[in-house]
Scaffold this active site. Sequence first.
Site, short mmCIF file in Angstrom:
data_model
loop_
_atom_site.label_atom_id
_atom_site.label_comp_id
_atom_site.label_asym_id
_atom_site.label_seq_id
_atom_site.Cartn_x
_atom_site.Cartn_y
_atom_site.Cartn_z
N ARG A 278 -1.47 16.53 6.65
CA ARG A 278 -0.42 16.99 5.71
C ARG A 278 0.88 17.42 6.41
O ARG A 278 1.55 18.38 5.99
CB ARG A 278 -0.92 18.14 4.83
CG ARG A 278 -2.12 17.81 3.99
CD ARG A 278 -1.84 16.76 2.92
NE ARG A 278 -3.07 16.32 2.33
CZ ARG A 278 -3.78 15.26 2.75
NH1 ARG A 278 -3.32 14.47 3.72
NH2 ARG A 278 -4.90 14.95 2.18
N SER B 192 -2.57 21.06 -4.16
CA SER B 192 -3.34 21.93 -3.26
C SER B 192 -2.41 22.98 -2.66
O SER B 192 -1.40 22.64 -2.05
CB SER B 192 -3.97 21.12 -2.14
OG SER B 192 -4.92 20.25 -2.67
N GLU C 116 0.00 24.83 2.06
CA GLU C 116 0.34 23.40 2.08
C GLU C 116 1.61 23.20 1.25
O GLU C 116 2.50 22.45 1.62
CB GLU C 116 -0.81 22.55 1.50
CG GLU C 116 -0.48 21.06 1.48
CD GLU C 116 -1.66 20.21 1.06
OE1 GLU C 116 -2.81 20.51 1.43
OE2 GLU C 116 -1.42 19.20 0.35
C1 LIG Z 1 -1.70 17.69 -9.73
C2 LIG Z 1 -1.33 17.43 -8.28
C3 LIG Z 1 -2.23 16.76 -7.46
C4 LIG Z 1 -1.91 16.51 -6.11
N1 LIG Z 1 -2.81 15.85 -5.34
C5 LIG Z 1 -2.49 15.56 -4.05
C6 LIG Z 1 -3.42 14.84 -3.22
O1 LIG Z 1 -4.49 14.47 -3.63
N2 LIG Z 1 -3.04 14.58 -1.95
C7 LIG Z 1 -1.84 14.98 -1.44
O2 LIG Z 1 -1.56 14.70 -0.27
N3 LIG Z 1 -0.97 15.67 -2.21
C8 LIG Z 1 -1.26 15.96 -3.49
N4 LIG Z 1 -0.37 16.67 -4.25
C9 LIG Z 1 0.86 17.17 -3.65
C10 LIG Z 1 2.07 16.22 -3.73
O3 LIG Z 1 1.96 15.33 -4.82
C11 LIG Z 1 2.27 15.44 -2.43
O4 LIG Z 1 2.47 16.31 -1.34
C12 LIG Z 1 3.49 14.52 -2.53
O5 LIG Z 1 3.48 13.65 -1.42
C13 LIG Z 1 4.81 15.27 -2.58
O6 LIG Z 1 5.81 14.34 -2.95
P1 LIG Z 1 7.06 14.81 -3.81
O7 LIG Z 1 7.91 13.61 -4.06
O8 LIG Z 1 6.64 15.56 -4.99
O9 LIG Z 1 7.79 15.76 -2.75
P2 LIG Z 1 8.35 17.25 -2.98
O10 LIG Z 1 7.25 18.12 -3.47
O11 LIG Z 1 9.59 17.20 -3.78
O12 LIG Z 1 8.70 17.64 -1.47
C14 LIG Z 1 7.65 17.85 -0.54
C15 LIG Z 1 8.26 17.83 0.87
O13 LIG Z 1 8.73 16.51 1.14
C16 LIG Z 1 10.10 16.55 1.56
N5 LIG Z 1 10.72 15.32 1.08
C17 LIG Z 1 10.75 14.82 -0.18
N6 LIG Z 1 11.45 13.67 -0.22
C18 LIG Z 1 11.86 13.43 1.05
C19 LIG Z 1 12.63 12.39 1.67
N7 LIG Z 1 13.13 11.35 0.97
N8 LIG Z 1 12.87 12.48 3.01
C20 LIG Z 1 12.40 13.53 3.74
N9 LIG Z 1 11.65 14.53 3.21
C21 LIG Z 1 11.39 14.48 1.88
C22 LIG Z 1 10.67 17.81 0.91
O14 LIG Z 1 11.78 18.30 1.63
C23 LIG Z 1 9.48 18.75 1.02
O15 LIG Z 1 9.41 19.31 2.32
C24 LIG Z 1 -0.67 16.95 -5.60
C25 LIG Z 1 0.25 17.60 -6.44
C26 LIG Z 1 -0.08 17.85 -7.76
C27 LIG Z 1 0.93 18.57 -8.63
#
Ligand SMILES: Cc1cc2nc3c(=O)[nH]c(=O)nc-3n(C[C@H](O)[C@H](O)[C@H](O)COP(=O)(O)OP(=O)(O)OC[C@H]3O[C@@H](n4cnc5c(N)ncnc54)[C@H](O)[C@@H]3O)c2cc1C
Length: 314
Positions: A176, A225, A295
């Site tokens: 992660r 998470s 996380e």
């Molecule tokens: C119901 C639910 C279930 C989930 N299940 C999982 C799972 O099974 N496995 C898992 O790994 N995660 C899970 N997640 C967490 C999340 O979906 C992941 O971490 C996802 O990859 C985050 O992507 P995001 O676009 O929402 O990023 P954000 O939450 O908006 O940002 C997360 C991080 O990424 C950075 N970021 C975003 N875009 C960019 C970019 N273009 N360039 C550089 N940095 C960037 C941000 O600065 C921040 O540090 C879950 C979340 C929810 C709500």
Amino acid sequence: MSFPALDLDLDGIRGRVTPNFGLDAVTWFRVGGPAQALFQPADADDLALFLQRLPESVPVLVIGVGSNLLVRDGGIEGVVIRLSAKGFGAATRLPGDRIRVGAALPDKRVAAFALEQGLSGFAFYHGIPGGIGGALRMNAGANGGETRERLVEVTAIDRSGRRVTLSNAEMGFTYRHTAAPDDLIFVDAVYQGEPADPATIRAAMDEVEAHRERAQPIREKTGGSTFKNPPGHSAWKLVDAAGCRGLMIGGAQVSEMHCNFLINTGSATAHDLELLGETVRARVLATSGIRLDWEIKRLGIPLPGETVEPFLGA
Ligand SMILES: Cc1cc2nc3c(=O)[nH]c(=O)nc-3n(C[C@H](O)[C@H](O)[C@H](O)COP(=O)(O)OP(=O)(O)OC[C@H]3O[C@@H](n4cnc5c(N)ncnc54)[C@H](O)[C@@H]3O)c2cc1C
């Protein structure tokens, strides 16, 4: 609470700037204060030009679809960048069973595109609600798959507006996490697929979906998470053993269904959620001696008087 307007040089910029944009509108938790300015670039060239022009003193932060974020109630100073699906949402097939996908593309759409192309290895993305930029930053993974296993290379733009390419090894992926410099904004990525029968790929995606429905509160206002699994342990088991399942502070609750998820039951503030998270960390430390690490990314500043001490000052 609102920030003073930033003095930005927007000559020739095609994207959109919105001052004091309320980030509660775009985070899954539906909490958080404003971004001093939200910038949505038209495309990668527009983003590069904007960053070249932006004075070094202005902080920059990129967000994806906000599914792993807790934005504090005082908001985020400086410019918050959000990539639009229009400029950063393309998916194309490349030779050698590879695909190139834009960083604003939802993970689910990447899984669907790979299915259309008869390429396996992406079913795990079907269950993750974020976008590709966030998946790259978080090394998102689920159901036995992880971003680092499929990634070939990433294109990014740094704080000075320079375009850079990083190989999988240069991303420095661990659980992660990536060691790629914090200032990099990922704009697209190339992944390696494996040719497979579409029916087999579809079955793997259905399995991922069924598992989510059974195990996670996916229809709640949540950030996924909350804590990383410590080596050799499951975070949820430690939280459960510490008696925190269902625990509430204000409008924030530890999910009854999956106790590594925090939920905004409707009226939670970011302060409620962070305080609940630190209360859980303190109780887990007291009962098991294990220090949980967040996380979820906590960003921005608290409102005056609402700073939450890690482990509540323990
Ligand atoms: C119901 C639910 C279930 C989930 N299940 C999982 C799972 O099974 N496995 C898992 O790994 N995660 C899970 N997640 C967490 C999340 O979906 C992941 O971490 C996802 O990859 C985050 O992507 P995001 O676009 O929402 O990023 P954000 O939450 O908006 O940002 C997360 C991080 O990424 C950075 N970021 C975003 N875009 C960019 C970019 N273009 N360039 C550089 N940095 C960037 C941000 O600065 C921040 O540090 C879950 C979340 C929810 C709500």
